[in-house]
Design a protein around this motif. Structure first.
Motif, mmCIF file in Angstrom:
data_model
loop_
_atom_site.group_PDB
_atom_site.id
_atom_site.type_symbol
_atom_site.label_atom_id
_atom_site.label_comp_id
_atom_site.label_asym_id
_atom_site.label_seq_id
_atom_site.Cartn_x
_atom_site.Cartn_y
_atom_site.Cartn_z
ATOM 1 N N SER A 17 -36.577 122.384 -73.584
ATOM 2 C CA SER A 17 -36.190 121.542 -74.723
ATOM 3 C C SER A 17 -36.060 122.349 -75.999
ATOM 4 C CB SER A 17 -37.221 120.429 -74.936
ATOM 5 O OG SER A 17 -37.288 119.607 -73.810
ATOM 6 N N LEU A 18 -37.011 123.258 -76.207
ATOM 7 C CA LEU A 18 -36.961 124.080 -77.417
ATOM 8 C C LEU A 18 -35.757 125.019 -77.396
ATOM 9 C CD1 LEU A 18 -40.744 125.034 -77.809
ATOM 10 C CD2 LEU A 18 -39.428 123.473 -79.250
ATOM 11 N N TYR A 19 -35.447 125.571 -76.251
ATOM 12 C CA TYR A 19 -34.319 126.491 -76.150
ATOM 13 C C TYR A 19 -33.001 125.771 -76.441
ATOM 14 C CZ TYR A 19 -30.903 129.772 -74.363
ATOM 15 O OH TYR A 19 -29.817 130.601 -74.243
ATOM 16 N N GLU A 20 -32.871 124.558 -75.945
ATOM 17 C CA GLU A 20 -31.633 123.799 -76.127
ATOM 18 C C GLU A 20 -31.352 123.468 -77.581
ATOM 19 O OE1 GLU A 20 -31.687 120.445 -73.519
ATOM 20 O OE2 GLU A 20 -31.679 121.713 -71.731
ATOM 21 N N GLU A 21 -32.385 123.413 -78.420
ATOM 22 C CA GLU A 21 -32.174 123.089 -79.826
ATOM 23 C C GLU A 21 -31.426 124.185 -80.572
ATOM 24 O OE1 GLU A 21 -35.335 121.448 -82.119
ATOM 25 O OE2 GLU A 21 -36.137 120.369 -80.388
ATOM 26 N N LYS A 22 -31.525 125.431 -80.122
ATOM 27 C CA LYS A 22 -30.834 126.575 -80.723
ATOM 28 C C LYS A 22 -30.978 126.594 -82.242
ATOM 29 C CE LYS A 22 -27.699 127.334 -77.018
ATOM 30 N NZ LYS A 22 -28.406 128.052 -76.070
ATOM 31 N N ASN A 23 -32.193 126.400 -82.674
ATOM 32 C CA ASN A 23 -32.506 126.357 -84.092
ATOM 33 C C ASN A 23 -33.474 127.496 -84.400
ATOM 34 O OD1 ASN A 23 -33.574 125.745 -86.611
ATOM 35 N ND2 ASN A 23 -33.704 123.551 -86.195
ATOM 36 N N GLU A 24 -33.224 128.224 -85.469
ATOM 37 C CA GLU A 24 -34.092 129.349 -85.818
ATOM 38 C C GLU A 24 -35.515 128.903 -86.121
ATOM 39 O OE1 GLU A 24 -32.522 132.008 -88.735
ATOM 40 O OE2 GLU A 24 -30.556 132.014 -87.789
ATOM 41 N N MET A 25 -35.679 127.700 -86.577
ATOM 42 C CA MET A 25 -37.011 127.178 -86.893
ATOM 43 C C MET A 25 -37.831 126.957 -85.612
ATOM 44 S SD MET A 25 -37.033 126.963 -90.182
ATOM 45 C CE MET A 25 -38.325 125.849 -90.619
ATOM 46 N N VAL A 26 -37.147 126.779 -84.513
ATOM 47 C CA VAL A 26 -37.802 126.473 -83.249
ATOM 48 C C VAL A 26 -38.214 127.746 -82.503
ATOM 49 C CG1 VAL A 26 -37.410 125.381 -80.999
ATOM 50 C CG2 VAL A 26 -36.606 124.273 -83.065
ATOM 51 N N GLN A 27 -37.562 128.858 -82.794
ATOM 52 C CA GLN A 27 -37.822 130.091 -82.053
ATOM 53 C C GLN A 27 -39.298 130.504 -82.046
ATOM 54 O OE1 GLN A 27 -34.893 132.905 -81.875
ATOM 55 N NE2 GLN A 27 -36.218 134.536 -81.176
ATOM 56 N N PRO A 28 -40.020 130.454 -83.169
ATOM 57 C CA PRO A 28 -41.446 130.817 -83.103
ATOM 58 C C PRO A 28 -42.247 129.901 -82.166
ATOM 59 C CG PRO A 28 -40.704 130.778 -85.377
ATOM 60 C CD PRO A 28 -39.589 130.229 -84.544
ATOM 61 N N LYS A 29 -41.879 128.638 -82.110
ATOM 62 C CA LYS A 29 -42.564 127.698 -81.215
ATOM 63 C C LYS A 29 -42.253 128.036 -79.751
ATOM 64 C CE LYS A 29 -42.468 124.083 -84.671
ATOM 65 N NZ LYS A 29 -41.836 122.871 -85.123
ATOM 66 N N LEU A 30 -41.010 128.407 -79.512
ATOM 67 C CA LEU A 30 -40.605 128.789 -78.162
ATOM 68 C C LEU A 30 -41.368 130.038 -77.719
ATOM 69 C CD1 LEU A 30 -38.732 128.468 -75.726
ATOM 70 C CD2 LEU A 30 -36.951 129.627 -77.025
ATOM 71 N N GLU A 31 -41.461 131.025 -78.593
ATOM 72 C CA GLU A 31 -42.207 132.244 -78.264
ATOM 73 C C GLU A 31 -43.685 131.949 -78.054
ATOM 74 O OE1 GLU A 31 -41.383 135.525 -80.872
ATOM 75 O OE2 GLU A 31 -39.223 135.273 -80.643
ATOM 76 N N LYS A 32 -44.245 131.031 -78.840
ATOM 77 C CA LYS A 32 -45.653 130.661 -78.676
ATOM 78 C C LYS A 32 -45.886 129.955 -77.333
ATOM 79 C CE LYS A 32 -49.879 130.127 -80.078
ATOM 80 N NZ LYS A 32 -50.780 131.260 -80.130
ATOM 81 N N ALA A 33 -44.958 129.075 -76.966
ATOM 82 C CA ALA A 33 -45.072 128.375 -75.680
ATOM 83 C C ALA A 33 -45.021 129.373 -74.527
ATOM 84 C CB ALA A 33 -43.972 127.330 -75.539
ATOM 85 N N LEU A 34 -44.126 130.357 -74.620
ATOM 86 C CA LEU A 34 -44.044 131.383 -73.580
ATOM 87 C C LEU A 34 -45.307 132.239 -73.553
ATOM 88 C CD1 LEU A 34 -40.305 132.340 -74.019
ATOM 89 C CD2 LEU A 34 -41.344 131.536 -71.896
ATOM 90 N N SER A 35 -45.851 132.546 -74.723
ATOM 91 C CA SER A 35 -47.105 133.319 -74.779
ATOM 92 C C SER A 35 -48.251 132.552 -74.129
ATOM 93 C CB SER A 35 -47.462 133.660 -76.228
ATOM 94 O OG SER A 35 -46.498 134.530 -76.768
ATOM 95 N N LEU A 36 -48.291 131.251 -74.345
ATOM 96 C CA LEU A 36 -49.310 130.426 -73.694
ATOM 97 C C LEU A 36 -49.132 130.430 -72.176
ATOM 98 C CD1 LEU A 36 -49.460 127.394 -76.154
ATOM 99 C CD2 LEU A 36 -51.290 129.041 -75.710
ATOM 100 N N MET A 37 -47.890 130.391 -71.732
ATOM 101 C CA MET A 37 -47.639 130.445 -70.289
ATOM 102 C C MET A 37 -48.085 131.781 -69.709
ATOM 103 S SD MET A 37 -44.101 128.420 -69.581
ATOM 104 C CE MET A 37 -44.327 128.486 -67.808
ATOM 105 N N ILE A 38 -47.882 132.856 -70.470
ATOM 106 C CA ILE A 38 -48.343 134.169 -70.020
ATOM 107 C C ILE A 38 -49.861 134.155 -69.866
ATOM 108 C CG2 ILE A 38 -48.638 136.584 -70.734
ATOM 109 C CD1 ILE A 38 -45.771 136.398 -71.917
ATOM 110 N N SER A 39 -50.553 133.542 -70.816
ATOM 111 C CA SER A 39 -52.013 133.449 -70.740
ATOM 112 C C SER A 39 -52.453 132.694 -69.487
ATOM 113 C CB SER A 39 -52.578 132.756 -71.981
ATOM 114 O OG SER A 39 -52.322 133.527 -73.124
ATOM 115 N N PHE A 40 -51.783 131.606 -69.172
ATOM 116 C CA PHE A 40 -52.097 130.858 -67.957
ATOM 117 C C PHE A 40 -51.809 131.708 -66.718
ATOM 118 C CE2 PHE A 40 -51.975 126.977 -70.530
ATOM 119 C CZ PHE A 40 -52.992 126.243 -69.950
ATOM 120 N N ALA A 41 -50.668 132.412 -66.727
ATOM 121 C CA ALA A 41 -50.271 133.212 -65.565
ATOM 122 C C ALA A 41 -51.245 134.352 -65.296
ATOM 123 C CB ALA A 41 -48.862 133.763 -65.773
ATOM 124 N N GLU A 42 -51.921 134.827 -66.328
ATOM 125 C CA GLU A 42 -52.850 135.947 -66.179
ATOM 126 C C GLU A 42 -54.239 135.533 -65.706
ATOM 127 O OE1 GLU A 42 -52.449 137.604 -70.135
ATOM 128 O OE2 GLU A 42 -51.029 139.112 -69.404
#
Length: 186
Positions: A17-42
């Motif tokens: 959902s965040l990626y589809e918005e293609k908004n620069e304001m959303v990019q930090p949230k998208l990166e944070k969500a991916l970082s959280l997923m990395i934490s879960f994956a580890e």
């Protein structure tokens, strides 16, 4: 508790959902969500890891890898890192094999090299993708057949010729040569 609540799976859906918005304001949230997923994956507990990496979630990650064509390198890099981390578990690797993620990763390598995908830090992404493919191909003839079937051996050979630091590609090619007659001819 967070695993049982399906937070990893929900984060995977939020990323789309965040990626589809293609908004620069959303990019930090998208990166944070991916970082959280990395934490879960580890996580160290394989049973929890297998629980959070159900086939539906893996298919979502597969779809993102395939469809995030305009993703910045940081986003794509984190997505590839997640796949790399979770693929260390043999059961999850089998699930990834069944959804044919190797094919998508080899397409991504080809698109990056041919210039169809312009990715900053593409060398690091290529190295990570090749490492994941290498590990999957070591344990699975099916993955090797998929790479050979897509004609990606010549691509790997070309990568070796172009790059000075290609040590990580040599074992992968050796695995192919050992197990596949078509590759030996090529």
């Amino acid at each position: 508790i967070l695993c049982k609540l399906g937070v990893f799976q929900r984060l995977a859906l939020v990323i789309g959902s965040l990626y589809e918005e293609k908004n620069e304001m959303v990019q930090p949230k998208l990166e944070k969500a991916l970082s959280l997923m990395i934490s879960f994956a580890e996580c160290d507990d394989n049973s929890l890891l297998q629980q959070i990496c159900d086939e539906k979630t893996l298919r979502v990650l597969h779809s993102y890898l395939k469809n995030f064509t305009e993703a910045p390198a940081g986003i794509l890099g984190k997505l590839i890192r997640i796949i790399g981390i979770i693929s260390r578990d043999p059961e999850i690797m089998k699930k990834l094999e069944n959804i044919r993620i190797v094919s998508v990763m080899s397409d991504l390598i080809s698109e990056t090299i041919s210039g169809k995908r312009s990715i900053n830090d593409s060398e690091e992404l290529l190295t990570n993708l090749i490492n994941i493919i290498s590990e999957m191909c070591k344990s699975s003839d099916k993955c090797q057949e998929e790479i050979v079937g897509k004609g990606r051996i010549s691509l790997l050979i070309d990568l070796m010729r172009r790059k000075k630091n290609n040590v990580e590609r040599i074992p992968l090619l050796c695995e192919f040569v050992k197990k596949n007659e078509i590759v030996r001819k090529e």
